[in-house]
Design a protein around this motif. Structure first.
Motif, PDB file in Angstrom:
ATOM      1  N   MET A 131       0.828  -1.191   0.000  1.00 46.97           N
ATOM      2  CA  MET A 131       0.000   0.000   0.000  1.00 46.97           C
ATOM      3  C   MET A 131       0.867   1.247   0.000  1.00 46.97           C
ATOM      4  SD  MET A 131      -3.082   1.386   0.499  1.00 46.97           S
ATOM      5  CE  MET A 131      -3.642   2.967   1.014  1.00 46.97           C
ATOM      6  N   TRP A 132       1.797   1.305   0.943  1.00 47.57           N
ATOM      7  CA  TRP A 132       2.605   2.520   1.024  1.00 47.57           C
ATOM      8  C   TRP A 132       3.592   2.596  -0.118  1.00 47.57           C
ATOM      9  CZ3 TRP A 132       7.883   2.627   1.844  1.00 47.57           C
ATOM     10  CH2 TRP A 132       8.474   1.439   2.242  1.00 47.57           C
ATOM     11  N   MET A 133       3.946   1.449  -0.713  1.00 48.26           N
ATOM     12  CA  MET A 133       4.838   1.457  -1.872  1.00 48.26           C
ATOM     13  C   MET A 133       4.134   2.095  -3.073  1.00 48.26           C
ATOM     14  SD  MET A 133       7.792   0.328  -1.123  1.00 48.26           S
ATOM     15  CE  MET A 133       8.571  -0.303  -2.590  1.00 48.26           C
ATOM     16  N   LYS A 134       2.832   1.807  -3.239  1.00 49.20           N
ATOM     17  CA  LYS A 134       2.084   2.429  -4.326  1.00 49.20           C
ATOM     18  C   LYS A 134       1.984   3.925  -4.118  1.00 49.20           C
ATOM     19  CE  LYS A 134      -0.871  -1.432  -5.633  1.00 49.20           C
ATOM     20  NZ  LYS A 134      -2.243  -1.898  -5.762  1.00 49.20           N
ATOM     21  N   THR A 135       1.744   4.325  -2.865  1.00 49.62           N
ATOM     22  CA  THR A 135       1.650   5.743  -2.544  1.00 49.62           C
ATOM     23  C   THR A 135       2.984   6.430  -2.781  1.00 49.62           C
ATOM     24  OG1 THR A 135       0.013   5.203  -0.870  1.00 49.62           O
ATOM     25  CG2 THR A 135       0.991   7.386  -0.761  1.00 49.62           C
ATOM     26  N   ALA A 136       4.067   5.813  -2.370  1.00 43.54           N
ATOM     27  CA  ALA A 136       5.394   6.399  -2.563  1.00 43.54           C
ATOM     28  C   ALA A 136       5.713   6.478  -4.043  1.00 43.54           C
ATOM     29  CB  ALA A 136       6.440   5.573  -1.821  1.00 43.54           C
ATOM     30  N   GLY A 137       5.368   5.443  -4.809  1.00 45.25           N
ATOM     31  CA  GLY A 137       5.618   5.464  -6.248  1.00 45.25           C
ATOM     32  C   GLY A 137       4.814   6.541  -6.944  1.00 45.25           C
ATOM     33  N   SER A 138       3.564   6.699  -6.568  1.00 43.18           N
ATOM     34  CA  SER A 138       2.718   7.741  -7.152  1.00 43.18           C
ATOM     35  C   SER A 138       3.249   9.119  -6.812  1.00 43.18           C
ATOM     36  CB  SER A 138       1.282   7.610  -6.653  1.00 43.18           C
ATOM     37  OG  SER A 138       0.750   6.368  -7.010  1.00 43.18           O
ATOM     38  N   ALA A 187      15.413   8.525  -3.891  1.00 44.89           N
ATOM     39  CA  ALA A 187      16.057   7.890  -2.743  1.00 44.89           C
ATOM     40  C   ALA A 187      15.841   8.698  -1.466  1.00 44.89           C
ATOM     41  CB  ALA A 187      17.549   7.711  -3.017  1.00 44.89           C
ATOM     42  N   GLY A 188      15.894  10.006  -1.586  1.00 45.24           N
ATOM     43  CA  GLY A 188      15.640  10.862  -0.415  1.00 45.24           C
ATOM     44  C   GLY A 188      14.222  10.728   0.088  1.00 45.24           C
ATOM     45  N   LEU A 189      13.279  10.651  -0.842  1.00 44.60           N
ATOM     46  CA  LEU A 189      11.879  10.496  -0.469  1.00 44.60           C
ATOM     47  C   LEU A 189      11.640   9.162   0.230  1.00 44.60           C
ATOM     48  CD1 LEU A 189       8.995  11.633  -0.642  1.00 44.60           C
ATOM     49  CD2 LEU A 189       8.776  10.462  -2.838  1.00 44.60           C
ATOM     50  N   VAL A 190      12.212   8.107  -0.294  1.00 44.64           N
ATOM     51  CA  VAL A 190      12.067   6.794   0.332  1.00 44.64           C
ATOM     52  C   VAL A 190      12.690   6.790   1.724  1.00 44.64           C
ATOM     53  CG1 VAL A 190      12.805   4.380   0.162  1.00 44.64           C
ATOM     54  CG2 VAL A 190      11.849   5.532  -1.830  1.00 44.64           C
ATOM     55  N   ALA A 191      13.835   7.466   1.873  1.00 45.99           N
ATOM     56  CA  ALA A 191      14.491   7.535   3.183  1.00 45.99           C
ATOM     57  C   ALA A 191      13.624   8.282   4.198  1.00 45.99           C
ATOM     58  CB  ALA A 191      15.857   8.209   3.057  1.00 45.99           C
ATOM     59  N   VAL A 192      13.009   9.388   3.797  1.00 46.61           N
ATOM     60  CA  VAL A 192      12.152  10.155   4.710  1.00 46.61           C
ATOM     61  C   VAL A 192      10.934   9.331   5.121  1.00 46.61           C
ATOM     62  CG1 VAL A 192      10.605  12.155   4.843  1.00 46.61           C
ATOM     63  CG2 VAL A 192      12.913  12.423   3.940  1.00 46.61           C
ATOM     64  N   ALA A 228      10.747   6.080   5.228  1.00 46.86           N
ATOM     65  CA  ALA A 228      11.228   5.017   6.120  1.00 46.86           C
ATOM     66  C   ALA A 228      11.462   5.552   7.530  1.00 46.86           C
ATOM     67  CB  ALA A 228      12.512   4.404   5.561  1.00 46.86           C
ATOM     68  N   VAL A 229      11.987   6.761   7.658  1.00 49.00           N
ATOM     69  CA  VAL A 229      12.195   7.354   8.986  1.00 49.00           C
ATOM     70  C   VAL A 229      10.862   7.587   9.682  1.00 49.00           C
ATOM     71  CG1 VAL A 229      12.955   9.471  10.158  1.00 49.00           C
ATOM     72  CG2 VAL A 229      14.443   8.368   8.481  1.00 49.00           C
ATOM     73  N   ILE A 230       9.854   8.059   8.954  1.00 49.46           N
ATOM     74  CA  ILE A 230       8.530   8.297   9.549  1.00 49.46           C
ATOM     75  C   ILE A 230       7.924   6.994  10.051  1.00 49.46           C
ATOM     76  CG2 ILE A 230       6.153   8.962   9.003  1.00 49.46           C
ATOM     77  CD1 ILE A 230       7.353  11.122   7.155  1.00 49.46           C
ATOM     78  N   TYR A 231       7.982   5.934   9.241  1.00 45.78           N
ATOM     79  CA  TYR A 231       7.450   4.641   9.678  1.00 45.78           C
ATOM     80  C   TYR A 231       8.251   4.073  10.848  1.00 45.78           C
ATOM     81  CZ  TYR A 231       3.911   4.043   6.105  1.00 45.78           C
ATOM     82  OH  TYR A 231       2.785   4.178   5.342  1.00 45.78           O
ATOM     83  N   GLY A 232       9.562   4.278  10.846  1.00 43.71           N
ATOM     84  CA  GLY A 232      10.395   3.816  11.957  1.00 43.71           C
ATOM     85  C   GLY A 232      10.047   4.519  13.258  1.00 43.71           C
TER      86      GLY A 232
END
Length: 147
Positions: A1-8, A45-50, A52-56
């Motif tokens: 789910m969040w992968m689709k949102t991140a990709g969009s 890559a920066g967006l994915v890192a941010v 990941a930090v929020i989910y962590g």
């Protein structure tokens, strides 16, 4: 789910860059296109890192909330009544006894310890809490009348 949102979201953020790349492709060379692709990959890559930090952080906060009390059933707040702007009376149940506490911003005081429960902890909104408390203490909760 969040992968689709991140990709969009990544695709949505990349649209202006892709449009610029297409417009400059007719005039610019291959070095310009590689620089834009590198920028897109860095942005993604920066967006994915941010994310990941929020989910962590959310996972850590959820884990820490479970550690605050090992036995949450030992003390139950049966009822709370506001007396003033910052003063409250709370009826809590500890070990089968109910304790009436006076709570102010600077102190918590025991007002009464009831040997037998005066309010059912399973049904705290019985409505007759104030009446039963008044009869146990023997004081009136209404303001004194002026004579």
């Amino acid at each position: 789910m969040w992968m689709k949102t991140a990709g969009s979201l990544l695709l949505l953020l990349a649209m202006p860059v892709i449009a610029e790349e297409t417009a400059k492709a007719t005039t610019g060379g291959p070095d310009r296109a590689q620089g834009t692709l590198g920028t897109l990959l860095s942005l993604g890559a920066g967006l994915v890192a941010v994310i990941a930090v929020i989910y962590g952080c959310a996972w850590i906060i959820r884990r820490m909330n479970g550690m605050t009390g090992m036995n949450n059933n030992a003390i139950k707040v049966v009822s709370v009544m506001a007396i003033g702007a910052r003063e409250r009376i709370a009826l809590i149940e500890v070990g089968g006894q109910q304790i009436l506490l006076g709570i102010t911003p600077s102190a918590i005081r025991t007002l009464q310890i009831f040997e037998e429960p005066i309010v059912d902890a399973g049904n705290p909104n019985s409505g007759d809490f104030a009446r039963r408390l008044q009869s146990m203490i023997g004081k009136s909760w209404t303001a004194p009348t002026k004579e």
